[in-house]
Design a protein around this motif. Sequence first.
Motif, mmCIF file in Angstrom:
data_model
loop_
_atom_site.group_PDB
_atom_site.id
_atom_site.type_symbol
_atom_site.label_atom_id
_atom_site.label_comp_id
_atom_site.label_asym_id
_atom_site.label_seq_id
_atom_site.Cartn_x
_atom_site.Cartn_y
_atom_site.Cartn_z
ATOM 1 N N PHE A 1 4.562 5.963 -2.498
ATOM 2 C CA PHE A 1 5.863 6.355 -2.309
ATOM 3 C C PHE A 1 5.155 6.353 -4.069
ATOM 4 C CE2 PHE A 1 7.033 4.103 1.945
ATOM 5 C CZ PHE A 1 6.260 5.118 2.538
ATOM 6 N N SER A 2 5.223 5.796 -5.061
ATOM 7 C CA SER A 2 5.386 5.665 -5.947
ATOM 8 C C SER A 2 4.667 6.843 -6.823
ATOM 9 C CB SER A 2 4.586 4.407 -6.944
ATOM 10 O OG SER A 2 5.746 3.076 -6.384
ATOM 11 N N ARG A 3 3.679 7.144 -6.619
ATOM 12 C CA ARG A 3 2.810 8.552 -7.015
ATOM 13 C C ARG A 3 3.958 9.782 -6.510
ATOM 14 N NH1 ARG A 3 -1.377 5.504 -5.089
ATOM 15 N NH2 ARG A 3 -2.025 7.273 -3.447
ATOM 16 N N GLU A 4 4.109 9.817 -5.252
ATOM 17 C CA GLU A 4 4.803 11.371 -4.837
ATOM 18 C C GLU A 4 6.298 11.361 -5.736
ATOM 19 O OE1 GLU A 4 3.269 13.237 -2.281
ATOM 20 O OE2 GLU A 4 1.804 12.389 -3.305
ATOM 21 N N LEU A 5 6.906 10.198 -5.985
ATOM 22 C CA LEU A 5 8.258 10.143 -6.077
ATOM 23 C C LEU A 5 8.070 10.564 -8.041
ATOM 24 C CD1 LEU A 5 9.865 7.352 -3.783
ATOM 25 C CD2 LEU A 5 10.184 9.735 -3.500
ATOM 26 N N ALA A 6 6.648 9.990 -7.876
ATOM 27 C CA ALA A 6 7.079 9.831 -9.101
ATOM 28 C C ALA A 6 5.965 11.550 -10.083
ATOM 29 C CB ALA A 6 5.968 9.402 -10.044
ATOM 30 N N THR A 7 6.190 12.505 -9.721
ATOM 31 C CA THR A 7 6.130 13.831 -9.779
ATOM 32 C C THR A 7 7.448 14.959 -9.604
ATOM 33 O OG1 THR A 7 5.405 14.698 -7.119
ATOM 34 C CG2 THR A 7 3.377 14.132 -8.225
ATOM 35 N N VAL A 8 8.393 14.214 -9.084
ATOM 36 C CA VAL A 8 9.788 14.765 -9.718
ATOM 37 C C VAL A 8 10.613 13.733 -10.468
ATOM 38 C CG1 VAL A 8 9.201 16.220 -8.082
ATOM 39 C CG2 VAL A 8 10.512 13.998 -7.097
ATOM 40 N N ALA B 1 0.671 -0.987 0.020
ATOM 41 C CA ALA B 1 -0.088 0.159 -0.013
ATOM 42 C C ALA B 1 1.061 1.608 0.312
ATOM 43 C CB ALA B 1 -1.175 -0.141 1.539
ATOM 44 N N TYR B 2 1.790 1.104 0.825
ATOM 45 C CA TYR B 2 2.694 2.073 0.954
ATOM 46 C C TYR B 2 3.485 1.948 -0.421
ATOM 47 C CZ TYR B 2 1.868 4.651 5.575
ATOM 48 O OH TYR B 2 1.839 5.347 6.575
ATOM 49 N N PHE C 1 10.888 16.469 1.435
ATOM 50 C CA PHE C 1 11.403 15.519 0.514
ATOM 51 C C PHE C 1 10.930 15.960 -1.126
ATOM 52 C CE2 PHE C 1 13.263 12.576 -2.679
ATOM 53 C CZ PHE C 1 14.345 12.986 -3.228
ATOM 54 N N VAL C 2 9.994 16.013 -1.185
ATOM 55 C CA VAL C 2 9.422 16.080 -2.565
ATOM 56 C C VAL C 2 9.836 17.914 -2.860
ATOM 57 C CG1 VAL C 2 7.498 15.808 -4.590
ATOM 58 C CG2 VAL C 2 8.307 14.165 -3.001
ATOM 59 N N GLU C 3 9.050 18.664 -2.270
ATOM 60 C CA GLU C 3 8.870 20.185 -2.187
ATOM 61 C C GLU C 3 10.136 20.771 -2.466
ATOM 62 O OE1 GLU C 3 6.599 23.864 -0.067
ATOM 63 O OE2 GLU C 3 6.918 22.079 1.369
ATOM 64 N N VAL C 4 11.076 20.019 -2.000
ATOM 65 C CA VAL C 4 12.188 21.066 -2.237
ATOM 66 C C VAL C 4 13.262 20.582 -3.096
ATOM 67 C CG1 VAL C 4 12.156 21.901 0.163
ATOM 68 C CG2 VAL C 4 13.057 19.701 -0.272
ATOM 69 N N GLU D 1 4.068 10.850 5.448
ATOM 70 C CA GLU D 1 3.734 11.113 4.659
ATOM 71 C C GLU D 1 4.514 12.539 4.226
ATOM 72 O OE1 GLU D 1 2.053 9.727 5.934
ATOM 73 O OE2 GLU D 1 0.422 8.261 5.620
ATOM 74 N N GLN D 2 3.942 13.720 5.719
ATOM 75 C CA GLN D 2 5.152 14.378 5.401
ATOM 76 C C GLN D 2 6.460 14.340 5.131
ATOM 77 O OE1 GLN D 2 3.224 13.071 8.064
ATOM 78 N NE2 GLN D 2 1.861 14.500 9.036
#
Length: 253
Positions: free
Chosen positions: A154-161, A149-150, A200-203, A194-195
Motif C-alpha cells: 500500500f505504501s509504495r502505491e500511495l507514494a506514487t501520488v 506485507a500489505y 483510486f491511485v489512477e484517478v 490491489e485493483q
Amino acid sequence: MWDNPKLLGGLADVLFALSVSLMLYGAIHYAIHLPEFLPLNTVRLEKAVQRVSAEEMLRIAKNGVKGNLLTVDIENVKHALEGLPWVRGVSIRREFPDRLAVRLEEHQVLARWNSNMLVNNFGEVFSADFDRALPEFFGPEGTSVEIAAYFEYFSRELATVDLHMEKINLSPRHAWQLRLTNGVVLELGREDLEQRLARFVEVYPYTLAAEQDKFKYVDLRYRNGFAVGNQAKPLTNRLSLQSGKSLVMAQQS
C-alpha cells in the motif's frame, strides 16, 4: 575357560585397558570442569547495537556464564539475552582460548500493533518502549505478518501520488481500512484490494487531489467506481455509507 591361560590373559588385558580408559575419562572430565581450565575472561559483542544497551547485554551474558570455555551453557546465556527488549535473535560462539563472541539481531520497528505492542519489518509482534510516532496496525491475533506485507505494498502505491498511511485496520471479517496522514479513510473491503487501490491511485491526481479538503472518506467497494463523503469516519471494524450525506459516485469507464 578358567583353565585356558591364553583366554584369561586376553580377558585381563581387556579389563585393564577398560579400567585405564575409565580412569582417563574421569580425569579428563574432572580437569575440563575446573574453572582454571580454559577460563572465560571475555564476552565480546561482534556488532554494535542501536537500541539494546551494550552494558546490560554484557552484564546478563557474564552473569549467565558458569564454568569454563568448554563447559559454559551457551543455550542458557542465549535464552537470557533473548529476553531483552529489542532483541530478535542471538548467536554465540566460543573463541579460543578464553572468549565468547556474541552477535545480536535487533528488531527493526515498522509500526505499533493494537496500540500497546510493536511490530517489526517481518511482521513479528514484540514489546519494547518507543516514543516516536509510528504507523498503527489494528487486527486480530495472528494477522500481523499479513498486515505488514500489505503495508509495504500500500505504501509504495500511495507514494506514487504523494499520499501516506498512518493507520491500517483489518477487521475480524478480514475487511481492510486505511487512514491516510491527511485524515482521509479508504475503505478497501475484503476482495480485490490491489485493483481497488490501483483504481483510486489512477484517478486521484485528476479528480480528488484538488478537493481533498472537502471529503473525509472514500469507499472503494464498488465494481466500477467509488463513493466519497465529507463526514469523518473512525477506524472501526464496520463502516457503512449513509444515503443523503454528501455522497458522490465517481463512475469510470
